[in-house]
Design a protein around this motif. Structure first.
Motif, short mmCIF file in Angstrom:
data_model
loop_
_atom_site.label_atom_id
_atom_site.label_comp_id
_atom_site.label_asym_id
_atom_site.label_seq_id
_atom_site.Cartn_x
_atom_site.Cartn_y
_atom_site.Cartn_z
N ALA A 490 0.50 -40.58 14.69
CA ALA A 490 -0.39 -40.09 15.75
C ALA A 490 0.48 -39.93 17.00
CB ALA A 490 -1.52 -41.08 15.98
N TYR A 491 0.57 -38.71 17.42
CA TYR A 491 1.46 -38.39 18.54
C TYR A 491 0.59 -37.88 19.69
CZ TYR A 491 5.27 -35.91 21.03
OH TYR A 491 6.16 -35.46 21.97
N GLY A 492 1.02 -38.14 20.90
CA GLY A 492 0.28 -37.60 22.03
C GLY A 492 0.36 -38.53 23.24
N GLN A 493 -0.08 -37.98 24.36
CA GLN A 493 -0.03 -38.78 25.58
C GLN A 493 -1.06 -39.91 25.52
OE1 GLN A 493 -2.27 -35.54 28.23
NE2 GLN A 493 -1.93 -37.46 29.33
N THR A 494 -0.87 -40.88 26.34
CA THR A 494 -1.79 -42.00 26.37
C THR A 494 -3.18 -41.49 26.76
OG1 THR A 494 0.00 -43.45 26.97
CG2 THR A 494 -2.21 -44.26 27.45
N PHE A 725 5.67 -29.63 20.98
CA PHE A 725 6.34 -30.53 20.03
C PHE A 725 5.79 -30.30 18.61
CE2 PHE A 725 6.42 -34.51 17.67
CZ PHE A 725 7.75 -34.91 17.79
N ALA A 726 4.49 -30.20 18.58
CA ALA A 726 3.84 -30.02 17.28
C ALA A 726 4.25 -28.70 16.64
CB ALA A 726 2.32 -30.05 17.47
N GLU A 727 4.19 -27.68 17.40
CA GLU A 727 4.51 -26.38 16.85
C GLU A 727 5.96 -26.28 16.43
OE1 GLU A 727 2.62 -22.17 17.82
OE2 GLU A 727 4.10 -22.82 19.30
N ARG A 728 6.79 -26.94 17.21
CA ARG A 728 8.20 -26.92 16.84
C ARG A 728 8.43 -27.65 15.53
NH1 ARG A 728 9.52 -28.15 22.85
NH2 ARG A 728 9.44 -26.01 23.67
N VAL A 729 7.80 -28.79 15.48
CA VAL A 729 7.95 -29.57 14.24
C VAL A 729 7.49 -28.73 13.05
CG1 VAL A 729 6.98 -31.51 12.96
CG2 VAL A 729 7.79 -31.84 15.28
N ARG A 730 6.40 -28.11 13.20
CA ARG A 730 5.80 -27.35 12.12
C ARG A 730 6.60 -26.10 11.80
NH1 ARG A 730 2.52 -23.05 12.04
NH2 ARG A 730 1.38 -22.80 10.07
N SER A 731 7.03 -25.41 12.85
CA SER A 731 7.66 -24.11 12.65
C SER A 731 9.02 -24.19 12.01
CB SER A 731 7.74 -23.36 13.98
OG SER A 731 8.56 -24.11 14.86
N VAL A 732 9.60 -25.34 12.04
CA VAL A 732 10.96 -25.46 11.52
C VAL A 732 11.06 -24.95 10.09
CG1 VAL A 732 12.81 -27.06 10.98
CG2 VAL A 732 11.45 -27.40 13.01
N GLU A 733 10.07 -25.33 9.30
CA GLU A 733 10.17 -24.99 7.87
C GLU A 733 10.04 -23.50 7.60
OE1 GLU A 733 7.09 -25.98 5.14
OE2 GLU A 733 5.51 -25.54 6.58
N TRP A 746 16.31 -27.17 18.57
CA TRP A 746 15.51 -28.40 18.75
C TRP A 746 15.71 -29.01 20.13
CZ3 TRP A 746 11.42 -29.88 16.71
CH2 TRP A 746 10.93 -31.16 16.95
N PRO A 747 14.65 -29.01 20.95
CA PRO A 747 14.80 -29.58 22.28
C PRO A 747 14.53 -31.07 22.29
CG PRO A 747 12.67 -28.55 22.06
CD PRO A 747 13.29 -28.53 20.72
N SER A 748 15.12 -31.73 23.23
CA SER A 748 14.86 -33.15 23.39
C SER A 748 13.57 -33.30 24.18
CB SER A 748 16.01 -33.81 24.13
OG SER A 748 16.04 -33.33 25.45
#
Ligand code: ADP
Ligand code: MG
Length: 796
Positions: A490-494, A725-733, A746-748
């Motif tokens: 589970a990712y996201g801001q507080t 972040f989500a889209e990047r993670v997903r789009s990689v494949e 990939w950005p930090s």
């Protein structure tokens, strides 16, 4: 036959009893006879005594008168009589003995024998009776002789009496002579005168002679008187003895008559007894004959029965013989059958075994194929799925324009969401987007869809909005049960809803509990073939330090180590693992973890937002039939808040926390990126989190990234970052990315901050776009990418 035998036995007993009764009667009669004879004997004895007295008397008389021949003869007769009497007694004793012998009961059981014996005895008795009769006749003869002799004796006695009378006559004659002499002497007185003269001469002498003759005369007269007296006495005696003799004779005749009578009686009785005996024998014989007849009839019946039974017996014997033969042959047959059966069974077992082996081989091949297909599918679809979840606007978001909703959804595509940021709408395409109204169950279903690696995705696409919760979650759980490692982040801001999604509330539990619940039910369903052990660990990573939330000492920092067995697996020495078997167990574990976590910090909310919370569920399975062992891990991670604190100018511990979070989230991004772009090197070791989850992120593991966003206007900046972040993670494949390009693309976390803005703006510089790297091989995704492009174009 038995019954008739019994009847005969009874009859025999009865007859024996009767016989005994008769014998008793006989004995009684015999005893009567005996008493009679004894009585007679007594009488004879008395007679004998009297006779003896007579004899004595006679002997006395004889001694006086001199014994006679007749008396001697009588004595002889008496002796003879005595001897005969003794003989009779002996005979009687023999008779008694014989009777006693007769009384001994017959032991033979056959009637014929009994009859013959009885007959023999009867003849014997008859013989004995004959003998006794003969003896009696003899005795009679003797008695006759004796009477004759007695008569003779009497005659002799008469003679002797006559002689005595003569003697008396003679004596009386002499007496008379003497008296005459005396008288003649008296009638001669002149002579006496003369004589006196002469006598005067010789008177002295004459006087003396006269005196002498006178005294002598006196004496003789006395003698004669005495003799007369004696004679009188003797006469009297003779008379009395004669009387006695007469009496005796009368007695004897009486006795003889009595004896004869007794004898006659005895004979009669014997006759009667004999008749009775004969009658009894005849009766018994006739009865026996009748019985014998009955027995014979029975026998005949039995014989006919036997004759009728014979064929049956013959068939039975035949059957028995054949059965015997069969029984004799049975062990051999059995052995043979057993041998053949064993061989057959062995063969069958062999066949079954071979088939099983074949099936097992096929099954393994199928498994491998399935795995291969799965891997291929994963390769095609990507084993990392990214979902977005938008929480509802809450009163915590405040009021006014800050709390306005900045997120909208595509009515046709549940994978797309639009964010209004600084007046511009930015669209993002993820694998699925959950709107605020999506329930925990739906989320669960979607999480599950991710586990199905596309298969259920298809289902979701074809049936949008249909809550396929359990069915789909089951697939994810199955994936874990099958031995795959699963990671759900589970990712996201507080405040975006990470904890809500993972843990949920007591009334509405999140993925953690639902996943475990379904894991249990799934395991129960497979219990017939599989043995499963489910264990749970809870840990947190705070400031790059790993802590055991279930341990006794939560402050202790744990190390991640390589397994010494050379398998390349990692493990955490000292990490507590609880075996759980029910939802209650899990709740207890969660509670315990919460308590541990709460005691370690002053402000739990703040602390939890600054640390990664991990729930590690290990499912170990053993297929009992194949011996196949599987181990699957389900990692449920509530990540630390992804908000950028750097900008707020934090210092000290706050800054350190931020740095650590930033580093670990970047590392997670890096790892996911490297994995999806199939790079040779995956930088797992860059953070504790990725290092710990290495084996659950690599290989054919499945990863789900749940990106939580807040729809509030004031959070759009963070929301944008998260979605990027989500889209990047997903789009990689989606595209074959070169190794070089990887790092550039990939950005930090910092870069995410810097390149804040819609992806369209920076598309030319850094951010990769799924749409620009659409793989032509995946038609579904390319069509989806095309639709996004179309939308993006319309949105400008
Ligand atoms: P985070 O863990 O990301 O900091 P939380 O899960 O604590 O965020 O959520 C913050 C608040 O928002 C909580 O009060 C939570 O109940 C609420 N919330 C989050 N997501 C939802 C949702 N989908 N539906 C309703 N309430 C939500
Ligand atoms: Mg939280």
């Amino acid at each position: 036959v038995m019954a008739s035998m019994a009847h005969l036995q009874e009859e025999k007993l009865r007859l024996q009893e009767e016989l005994l009764g008769l014998q008793e009667k006989l004995a009684a009669q015999e005893s009567d006879e005996l008493s009679h004879s004894l009585h007679l004997q007594g009488q004879v004895e008395t007679l004998k005594a009297k006779l003896l007295e007579q004899a004595q008397e006679i002997s006395r008389l004889r001694s006086e008168l001199g014994g006679t021949d007749a008396e001697k003869h009588r004595d002889l007769l008496a002796a003879e009589n005595e001897r005969l009497r003794r003989e009779m007694k002996a005979c009687e004793g023999e008779l008694r003995e014989l009777r006693r012998q007769q009384q001994t009961p017959c032991q033979d059981c056959t009637h014929l024998q009994e009859n013959t014996e009885l007959r023999e005895r009867l003849s014997q008795l008859q013989r004995e009776a004959e003998e006794t009769r003969a003896k009696l006749a003899e005795l009679d003869l003797e008695v006759q002789q004796k009477t004759n002799r007695l008569a003779e004796v009497e005659l002799r006695l008469k003679d002797s009496l006559a002689e005595r009378a003569e003697e008396e006559e003679r004596l009386s004659r002499r007496l008379r002579d003497s008296q005459e002499t005396i008288a003649s002497l008296k009638s001669q007185p002149q002579q006496i005168k003369y004589i006196i003269k002469t006598v005067e001469v010789e008177s002295a002498k004459a006087k003396q002679a006269l005196c002498e003759s006178q005294s002598r005369n006196q004496y003789l007269q006395e003698q004669v008187g005495m003799q007369r007296q004696v004679l009188k006495e003797m006469e009297q005696q003779l008379q009395s003895s004669q009387k006695t003799v007469a009496q005796l004779r009368a007695q004897i005749t009486m006795y003889e008559a009595e004896l004869e009578r007794a004898h006659g009686q005895m004979l009669e009785e014997m006759q009667a007894m004999e008749e009775e005996k004969n009658h009894a024998i005849e009766e018994a014989f006739s009865r026996a004959q009748v019985e014998m007849k009955a027995v014979h009839e029975n026998l005949a019946g039995v014989r006919t029965n036997l004759l009728t039974l014979q064929p049956a017996l013959r068939t039975l014997t035949h059957d028995y013989n054949s059965l015997k033969r069969q029984v004799r042959n049975f062990p051999l047959l059995l052995q043979e059958t057993l041998r053949s059966a064993r061989a057959e069974i062995g063969q069958a077992i062999e066949e079954v075994h071979n088939t099983n082996q074949e099936l097992l081989r096929k099954y393994r091949r199928e498994l491998q194929l399935r795995k291969k297909c799965h891997n291929e599918l994963v390769r095609l679809k990507g084993n990392i799925r990214v979902f977005g979840r938008v929480r509802p606007i809450m009163k915590e978001d405040g009021e006014g324009p800050e709390a306005a909703n900045a997120v909208t959804f595509d009515a046709e595509d549940d994978a797309v969401l639009h964010l209004l940021h600084k007046g511009k709408q930015v669209s993002f395409e993820l694998d699925k987007v959950f709107p605020p109204q999506a329930s925990q169950e739906e989320v669960g279903a979607a999480v599950h869809a991710a586990g199905m690696s596309g298969g259920c995705n298809h289902l979701l696409l074809t049936l949008p909005g249909t809550p396929q919760v359990f069915q789909e979650v089951q697939a994810l759980v199955t994936s874990c049960i099958d031995g795959y490692n699963v990671c759900i982040f589970a990712y996201g801001q507080t405040g975006a809803g990470k904890t809500y999604t993972m843990e949920g509330t007591a009334a509405n539990p999140g993925i953690n509990q639902r996943a475990l619940q379904l894991l249990f039910s799934e395991v129960r369903g497979k219990a017939a073939d599989w043995d499963y052990a489910i264990s749970v660990s809870a840990a947190e990573i705070y400031n790059e330090a790993l802590r055991d939330l279930l341990g006794k000492e939560p402050q202790e920092k744990l190390e991640i180590k390589l397994c010494p067995d050379g398998s390349g697996q990692l493990y955490v020495p000292g990490l507590t693992e609880f075996r759980v078997q029910s939802v209650e167990d899990i709740n207890k574990v969660f509670e315990f973890g919460h308590i541990n976590r709460a005691t370690e910090c002053t402000n739990l909310n703040e602390h939890s937002s600054r640390s990664h919370a991990l729930l590690i569920v290990t499912v170990r399975g053993l297929d009992r039939s194949t011996g196949l062992r599987t181990t699957g891990k389900l990692n449920l991670v509530d990540l630390a808040g992804s908000e950028r604190v750097g900008r707020s100018g934090a210092e000290g511990s706050r800054l350190r926390e931020a740095q650590h979070i930033n580093k670990s989230l970047s590392a997670l991004g890096d790892v996911i990126y490297a994995l999806r772009s199939r790079q040779g090197h995956v930088p797992f070791r860059n953070s504790k989190l990725t290092y710990l989850l290495q084996d659950s992120l690599s290989g054919d593991s499945k990863t789900l990234m749940m990106v939580q966003v807040s729809p509030a206007e004031k959070n759009t900046s963070e929301t944008l970052c998260s979605l990027k972040f989500a889209e990047r993670v997903r789009s990689v494949e989606l595209g074959p990315v070169s190794r070089k390009a990887e790092l550039a693309f990939w950005p930090s976390q910092e870069q995410l901050e810097v390149t804040e803005g819609p992806p369209g703006d920076s598309a030319g510089t850094a951010a990769p776009s799924g749409r620009s790297h659409t793989s032509p091989s995946t038609g579904q995704l390319s069509s989806r990418a095309a639709s996004i492009r179309r939308k993006l174009q319309t949105s400008g």
